[in-house]
Enzyme design. Structure first.
Site, PDB file in Angstrom:
ATOM      1  N   ASN A 248     130.613  26.995 -10.873  1.00  0.00           N
ATOM      2  CA  ASN A 248     129.822  27.279 -12.042  1.00  0.00           C
ATOM      3  C   ASN A 248     129.353  28.508 -12.052  1.00  0.00           C
ATOM      4  OD1 ASN A 248     128.132  26.933  -9.682  1.00  0.00           O
ATOM      5  ND2 ASN A 248     126.701  25.559 -10.559  1.00  0.00           N
TER       6      ASN A 248
ATOM      7  N   GLN B 129     119.219  16.864 -11.128  1.00  0.00           N
ATOM      8  CA  GLN B 129     120.714  16.525 -11.384  1.00  0.00           C
ATOM      9  C   GLN B 129     120.984  15.139 -11.425  1.00  0.00           C
ATOM     10  OE1 GLN B 129     120.572  19.567  -9.218  1.00  0.00           O
ATOM     11  NE2 GLN B 129     120.865  20.944 -11.078  1.00  0.00           N
TER      12      GLN B 129
ATOM     13  N   CYS C 234     127.528  21.462  -7.813  1.00  0.00           N
ATOM     14  CA  CYS C 234     126.251  21.366  -7.255  1.00  0.00           C
ATOM     15  C   CYS C 234     126.340  21.317  -5.817  1.00  0.00           C
ATOM     16  CB  CYS C 234     125.650  20.154  -7.732  1.00  0.00           C
ATOM     17  SG  CYS C 234     123.710  20.021  -7.142  1.00  0.00           S
ATOM     18  N   GLY C 235     126.078  22.468  -5.070  1.00  0.00           N
ATOM     19  CA  GLY C 235     125.972  22.476  -3.801  1.00  0.00           C
ATOM     20  C   GLY C 235     125.178  21.741  -2.879  1.00  0.00           C
TER      21      GLY C 235
ATOM     22  N   HIS D  93     127.299  32.049 -11.836  1.00  0.00           N
ATOM     23  CA  HIS D  93     125.996  32.726 -11.427  1.00  0.00           C
ATOM     24  C   HIS D  93     125.932  34.035 -11.776  1.00  0.00           C
ATOM     25  CE1 HIS D  93     124.740  29.362  -9.074  1.00  0.00           C
ATOM     26  NE2 HIS D  93     125.946  29.127  -9.022  1.00  0.00           N
TER      27      HIS D  93
ATOM     28  N   ASN E 194     123.684  30.448 -14.444  1.00  0.00           N
ATOM     29  CA  ASN E 194     122.292  30.107 -13.387  1.00  0.00           C
ATOM     30  C   ASN E 194     122.119  31.788 -13.026  1.00  0.00           C
ATOM     31  OD1 ASN E 194     122.433  27.379 -12.660  1.00  0.00           O
ATOM     32  ND2 ASN E 194     124.727  27.661 -12.420  1.00  0.00           N
TER      33      ASN E 194
ATOM     34  N   GLU F  91     118.184  27.562 -12.719  1.00  0.00           N
ATOM     35  CA  GLU F  91     119.236  26.900 -12.955  1.00  0.00           C
ATOM     36  C   GLU F  91     119.588  26.574 -14.386  1.00  0.00           C
ATOM     37  OE1 GLU F  91     120.619  23.955 -10.511  1.00  0.00           O
ATOM     38  OE2 GLU F  91     119.009  24.153  -8.770  1.00  0.00           O
TER      39      GLU F  91
ATOM     40  N   GLY G 268     122.005  25.300  -4.083  1.00  0.00           N
ATOM     41  CA  GLY G 268     123.177  25.422  -3.146  1.00  0.00           C
ATOM     42  C   GLY G 268     123.913  26.465  -3.562  1.00  0.00           C
TER      43      GLY G 268
END
Length: 276
Positions: free
Chosen positions: A160, A46, A74-75, A162, A193, A211, A221
């Site tokens: 985001n 990223q 983005c963790g 999942h 994701n 991802e 994450g």
């Protein structure tokens, strides 16, 4: 005019972090892909920009996947940025503005950083899905109807989307084969994701994540947060567990008091440079 960057990683999930607080940064998708390229560019999962923040936040943070698409969360990247801000200010806490959310980060000792990722989105509209479904276990399967290889995954939004498949053996799970197929499945209008979670104990999950826009990475994450929530909702684990990823371990807690998800793990600085 050259622009400084830092190459960082969280458990091998790697980032190019660009300073944009004094010089605006608006990369095209093509420029993002060029920076992220591991052949001709710097190489990363990223791209992250640090921009001026409003209110109580220390910095505004934006994320792009390696395919050039800007994403909302983005963790591991948030943990790295939190560490950067705390190192720069000498404080033990930092507040990040990510989209319309504030993420609070803090030192957790021994090179570790905790991030309060907020409450997970659990309604089908939060993910989002293409049609109403119970996100504890959606109507999706891979393989023959009478003997599916994978079925009834859970869905969670951590800013985001999942989807999390529950597998018996992570080593034989078809991550590379199924991941890209599900990433673009019609049920997920914004893509998704794709997590593959093997529950090894009530406080231990082995996880791999395909991802969205980046492919198979060493750690994800938000994927770890989503997996813990998905497993806990099914009664497979407690609300706190060690998430074992290819790149190392994260501790994830879905706090009962306020419903927030707390992610704790390392952040590392690899090298610095300048973009042309």
């Amino acid at each position: 005019m050259s622009r400084p960057f830092l190459k960082m990683n969280g458990l091998g999930n790697d980032f190019v972090v660009v300073e944009a607080r004094s010089q605006p940064f608006a990369p095209s998708a093509e420029e993002v892909r060029a920076i992220a390229s591991r052949e001709g560019g710097i190489g990363c999962d990223q791209l992250i920009s640090l921009e001026p923040a409003a209110g109580e936040a220390d910095v505004r943070v934006r994320f792009w996947n390696a395919d050039g698409e800007e994403v909302g969360a983005c963790g591991n990247g948030s943990r790295c940025v939190g560490w950067l801000v705390m190192e720069a200010t000498g404080r033990d806490a930092a507040v990040l503005e990510v989209g319309d959310r504030l993420l609070r980060t803090s030192r957790a000792g021994d090179g570790l950083v905790s991030v309060d990722m907020g409450e997970p989105g659990l309604d089908w509209t939060d993910i989002p899905l293409d049609e109403p479904m119970d996100t504890r276990g959606i109507e999706l399967q891979v393989g023959p109807i009478d003997a599916p290889l994978l079925h009834t995954p859970g869905c969670v939004s951590m800013g985001n989307p999942h989807v999390v498949f529950f597998v018996d053996d992570i080593d034989t799970a078809p991550v590379r084969e199924v991941g890209p197929m599900i990433e673009h499945h019609r049920l997920f209008p914004e893509g998704v994701n794709v997590g593959f979670a093997e529950v090894r104990a009530r406080d231990h999950i082995r996880l791999r994540v395909w991802e969205r826009g980046a492919g198979l990475t060493k750690a994800c994450g938000t994927g770890a947060c989503a997996a813990l929530v998905a497993c806990a909702r099914r009664g497979l684990t407690d609300r706190k567990a060690r998430l074992e990823l290819d790149g190392g371990d994260l501790t994830i807690e879905w706090r009962e008091a306020d419903g927030h998800v707390i992610m704790t793990g390392p952040a590392s600085l690899d090298f610095t440079g300048t973009l042309p």
